[in-house]
Design a protein around this motif. Structure first.
Motif, PDB file in Angstrom:
ATOM      1  N   SER A  51      -2.128  31.132 -13.031  1.00  0.00           N
ATOM      2  CA  SER A  51      -2.699  32.115 -13.964  1.00  0.00           C
ATOM      3  C   SER A  51      -3.654  31.749 -14.753  1.00  0.00           C
ATOM      4  CB  SER A  51      -1.646  33.148 -14.589  1.00  0.00           C
ATOM      5  OG  SER A  51      -0.926  33.840 -13.645  1.00  0.00           O
ATOM      6  N   ASN A  52      -3.240  30.821 -15.716  1.00  0.00           N
ATOM      7  CA  ASN A  52      -4.322  30.488 -16.722  1.00  0.00           C
ATOM      8  C   ASN A  52      -5.568  29.542 -16.146  1.00  0.00           C
ATOM      9  OD1 ASN A  52      -2.904  31.199 -19.227  1.00  0.00           O
ATOM     10  ND2 ASN A  52      -1.455  29.455 -18.942  1.00  0.00           N
ATOM     11  N   ASP A  53      -5.278  29.110 -14.778  1.00  0.00           N
ATOM     12  CA  ASP A  53      -6.449  28.459 -14.202  1.00  0.00           C
ATOM     13  C   ASP A  53      -7.355  29.634 -13.758  1.00  0.00           C
ATOM     14  OD1 ASP A  53      -5.628  25.788 -14.164  1.00  0.00           O
ATOM     15  OD2 ASP A  53      -4.058  26.001 -12.682  1.00  0.00           O
ATOM     16  N   ARG A  54      -6.982  30.643 -13.421  1.00  0.00           N
ATOM     17  CA  ARG A  54      -7.697  31.570 -12.837  1.00  0.00           C
ATOM     18  C   ARG A  54      -8.496  32.097 -13.988  1.00  0.00           C
ATOM     19  NH1 ARG A  54      -5.359  36.198 -11.873  1.00  0.00           N
ATOM     20  NH2 ARG A  54      -3.408  35.490 -12.026  1.00  0.00           N
ATOM     21  N   GLU A  56      -9.381  30.455 -16.779  1.00  0.00           N
ATOM     22  CA  GLU A  56     -10.338  29.330 -17.237  1.00  0.00           C
ATOM     23  C   GLU A  56     -11.655  29.294 -16.241  1.00  0.00           C
ATOM     24  OE1 GLU A  56     -10.468  27.521 -19.966  1.00  0.00           O
ATOM     25  OE2 GLU A  56      -8.788  28.852 -20.435  1.00  0.00           O
ATOM     26  N   MET A  57     -11.278  29.614 -15.109  1.00  0.00           N
ATOM     27  CA  MET A  57     -12.369  29.678 -13.954  1.00  0.00           C
ATOM     28  C   MET A  57     -13.245  30.869 -14.218  1.00  0.00           C
ATOM     29  SD  MET A  57     -10.726  28.007 -10.216  1.00  0.00           S
ATOM     30  CE  MET A  57      -9.287  29.090 -10.208  1.00  0.00           C
ATOM     31  N   VAL A  58     -12.788  31.781 -14.379  1.00  0.00           N
ATOM     32  CA  VAL A  58     -13.742  32.992 -15.073  1.00  0.00           C
ATOM     33  C   VAL A  58     -14.657  32.863 -16.131  1.00  0.00           C
ATOM     34  CG1 VAL A  58     -13.675  35.421 -15.425  1.00  0.00           C
ATOM     35  CG2 VAL A  58     -12.050  34.802 -13.809  1.00  0.00           C
ATOM     36  N   LYS A  59     -13.992  32.052 -16.963  1.00  0.00           N
ATOM     37  CA  LYS A  59     -14.780  31.836 -18.148  1.00  0.00           C
ATOM     38  C   LYS A  59     -15.857  31.110 -17.895  1.00  0.00           C
ATOM     39  CE  LYS A  59     -10.822  32.471 -21.680  1.00  0.00           C
ATOM     40  NZ  LYS A  59     -10.104  31.497 -22.658  1.00  0.00           N
ATOM     41  N   LEU A  60     -15.652  29.931 -17.061  1.00  0.00           N
ATOM     42  CA  LEU A  60     -16.519  28.889 -16.683  1.00  0.00           C
ATOM     43  C   LEU A  60     -17.775  29.825 -15.802  1.00  0.00           C
ATOM     44  CD1 LEU A  60     -14.260  26.030 -15.502  1.00  0.00           C
ATOM     45  CD2 LEU A  60     -15.917  25.995 -17.591  1.00  0.00           C
ATOM     46  N   ALA A  61     -17.397  30.579 -15.259  1.00  0.00           N
ATOM     47  CA  ALA A  61     -18.067  31.468 -14.095  1.00  0.00           C
ATOM     48  C   ALA A  61     -19.219  32.280 -14.718  1.00  0.00           C
ATOM     49  CB  ALA A  61     -17.349  32.069 -13.133  1.00  0.00           C
ATOM     50  N   VAL A  62     -18.730  32.831 -15.924  1.00  0.00           N
ATOM     51  CA  VAL A  62     -19.544  33.862 -16.507  1.00  0.00           C
ATOM     52  C   VAL A  62     -20.322  33.133 -17.738  1.00  0.00           C
ATOM     53  CG1 VAL A  62     -18.175  35.556 -15.704  1.00  0.00           C
ATOM     54  CG2 VAL A  62     -17.741  34.720 -18.141  1.00  0.00           C
ATOM     55  N   LYS A 183     -19.620  25.127 -11.915  1.00  0.00           N
ATOM     56  CA  LYS A 183     -18.588  24.762 -12.904  1.00  0.00           C
ATOM     57  C   LYS A 183     -17.030  25.208 -12.155  1.00  0.00           C
ATOM     58  CE  LYS A 183     -21.464  25.620 -17.032  1.00  0.00           C
ATOM     59  NZ  LYS A 183     -21.725  26.521 -17.850  1.00  0.00           N
ATOM     60  N   VAL A 184     -16.863  26.092 -11.576  1.00  0.00           N
ATOM     61  CA  VAL A 184     -15.700  26.380 -10.690  1.00  0.00           C
ATOM     62  C   VAL A 184     -15.317  25.583  -9.759  1.00  0.00           C
ATOM     63  CG1 VAL A 184     -14.679  28.245  -9.604  1.00  0.00           C
ATOM     64  CG2 VAL A 184     -16.122  28.906 -11.421  1.00  0.00           C
ATOM     65  N   GLU A 185     -16.188  24.957  -8.775  1.00  0.00           N
ATOM     66  CA  GLU A 185     -16.176  24.040  -8.003  1.00  0.00           C
ATOM     67  C   GLU A 185     -15.582  22.764  -8.669  1.00  0.00           C
ATOM     68  OE1 GLU A 185     -18.424  21.404  -4.463  1.00  0.00           O
ATOM     69  OE2 GLU A 185     -19.525  22.280  -6.032  1.00  0.00           O
ATOM     70  N   GLU A 186     -16.131  22.373  -9.760  1.00  0.00           N
ATOM     71  CA  GLU A 186     -15.716  21.277 -10.431  1.00  0.00           C
ATOM     72  C   GLU A 186     -14.293  21.442 -10.979  1.00  0.00           C
ATOM     73  OE1 GLU A 186     -18.933  20.788 -13.237  1.00  0.00           O
ATOM     74  OE2 GLU A 186     -19.965  19.734 -11.770  1.00  0.00           O
ATOM     75  N   TYR A 187     -13.790  22.340 -11.608  1.00  0.00           N
ATOM     76  CA  TYR A 187     -12.670  22.860 -12.144  1.00  0.00           C
ATOM     77  C   TYR A 187     -11.461  22.654 -11.103  1.00  0.00           C
ATOM     78  CZ  TYR A 187      -9.019  24.843 -14.839  1.00  0.00           C
ATOM     79  OH  TYR A 187      -7.829  25.334 -15.493  1.00  0.00           O
ATOM     80  N   ILE A 188     -11.998  23.236  -9.853  1.00  0.00           N
ATOM     81  CA  ILE A 188     -10.942  23.390  -8.746  1.00  0.00           C
ATOM     82  C   ILE A 188     -10.584  21.753  -8.305  1.00  0.00           C
ATOM     83  CG2 ILE A 188     -10.656  23.762  -6.220  1.00  0.00           C
ATOM     84  CD1 ILE A 188     -12.262  26.637  -6.991  1.00  0.00           C
ATOM     85  N   LYS A 189     -11.908  21.219  -8.289  1.00  0.00           N
ATOM     86  CA  LYS A 189     -11.523  19.703  -7.766  1.00  0.00           C
ATOM     87  C   LYS A 189     -10.775  19.016  -8.864  1.00  0.00           C
ATOM     88  CE  LYS A 189     -15.694  19.107  -4.846  1.00  0.00           C
ATOM     89  NZ  LYS A 189     -17.022  18.486  -4.849  1.00  0.00           N
ATOM     90  N   GLU A 190     -10.922  18.987 -10.113  1.00  0.00           N
ATOM     91  CA  GLU A 190     -10.446  18.406 -11.148  1.00  0.00           C
ATOM     92  C   GLU A 190      -8.842  18.753 -11.299  1.00  0.00           C
ATOM     93  OE1 GLU A 190     -10.496  17.961 -16.059  1.00  0.00           O
ATOM     94  OE2 GLU A 190     -12.276  19.074 -15.017  1.00  0.00           O
ATOM     95  N   HIS A 191      -8.497  19.866 -11.135  1.00  0.00           N
ATOM     96  CA  HIS A 191      -7.154  20.267 -11.312  1.00  0.00           C
ATOM     97  C   HIS A 191      -6.349  20.196  -9.740  1.00  0.00           C
ATOM     98  CE1 HIS A 191      -7.540  21.265 -15.550  1.00  0.00           C
ATOM     99  NE2 HIS A 191      -8.607  21.489 -15.197  1.00  0.00           N
ATOM    100  N   GLU A 192      -7.020  19.990  -8.574  1.00  0.00           N
ATOM    101  CA  GLU A 192      -6.419  20.006  -7.411  1.00  0.00           C
ATOM    102  C   GLU A 192      -5.936  21.270  -7.013  1.00  0.00           C
ATOM    103  OE1 GLU A 192      -4.111  16.382  -7.470  1.00  0.00           O
ATOM    104  OE2 GLU A 192      -5.829  15.278  -6.564  1.00  0.00           O
ATOM    105  N   LEU A 193      -6.671  22.456  -7.206  1.00  0.00           N
ATOM    106  CA  LEU A 193      -5.961  23.753  -7.137  1.00  0.00           C
ATOM    107  C   LEU A 193      -6.195  23.951  -5.548  1.00  0.00           C
ATOM    108  CD1 LEU A 193      -7.713  25.949 -10.019  1.00  0.00           C
ATOM    109  CD2 LEU A 193      -5.401  24.540  -9.654  1.00  0.00           C
TER     110      LEU A 193
END
Length: 197
Positions: A51-54, A56-62, A183-193
């Motif tokens: 949930s916290n990853d979701r 954080e990704m919204v914060k990065l995207a906007v 930024k979202v792509e990088e977050y997904i890769k970094e956290h291996e989501l």
């Protein structure tokens, strides 16, 4: 303040979410679009561990859009993320001009009557419904107008993206660079989501 709310699981947020919000904020001249990731959505299964990853990704995207803001209101409340309770809180926090506008896709809109406190919620918001289905006809949801739901339909002028299909692409190791903000792509890769189902 002319306020529009965009609530969803955003699992993950993708370019279609951003495009539709960007179109809507300009088309209606809203002062703000408030993205509200659902902490624990009542109609979908979501792994609460992410949930916290979701969020954080919204914060990065906007982050590059001055009229976009992210709220963690449903995270702070905990429990099931019922829209009715969230909207009541938002009226106290923002004192909006007129009813709060609520951006929603047809995939969720068609289940509106099953939502918690549907009859009370419909008095509090105006729905802006973006089309997420093929062979759509504008009269399809007229029955909801007969039940007192205030809404208008907005067609999408670009290809929609399914979060489910996006997660499947990530699991397969496919390129998603055209589907999500960098930024979202990088977050997904970094956290291996989304590597495992």
């Amino acid at each position: 303040m002319k306020l529009c709310v965009f609530q969803g699981t955003f699992n993950p947020i993708h370019n279609a979410h951003i495009r539709v919000a960007d179109y809507i904020v300009n088309h209606y001249n809203f002062d703000k679009i408030l993205f509200i990731p659902a902490y624990n959505p009542p109609h979908k299964h979501c792994d609460l561990a992410h949930s916290n990853d979701r969020l954080e990704m919204v914060k990065l995207a906007v982050s590059d859009y001055p009229k976009f803001e992210v709220s963690d209101i449903e995270y702070r409340r905990g429990g099931k993320s019922y829209t009715y309770l969230t909207i009541l809180e938002l009226y106290k926090l923002y004192n909006p001009e007129g009813n709060i506008n609520f951006l929603i896709g047809t995939d969720a809109f068609k289940h509106l009557e099953s939502w918690y406190e549907f009859d009370k919620l419909k008095e509090l918001v105006k729905y802006i419904v973006f089309v997420r289905e093929d062979n759509f006809t504008n009269s399809k949801y007229d029955y909801l107008k007969d039940k007192g739901v205030d809404f208008e339909i907005q067609p999408l002028s670009y290809k929609d993206i399914s979060s489910t299909e996006l997660r499947e692409k990530i699991q397969k190791g496919e390129d998603i660079s055209q589907l999500v903000p960098k930024k979202v792509e990088e977050y997904i890769k970094e956290h291996e989501l989304y590597k495992n189902k």
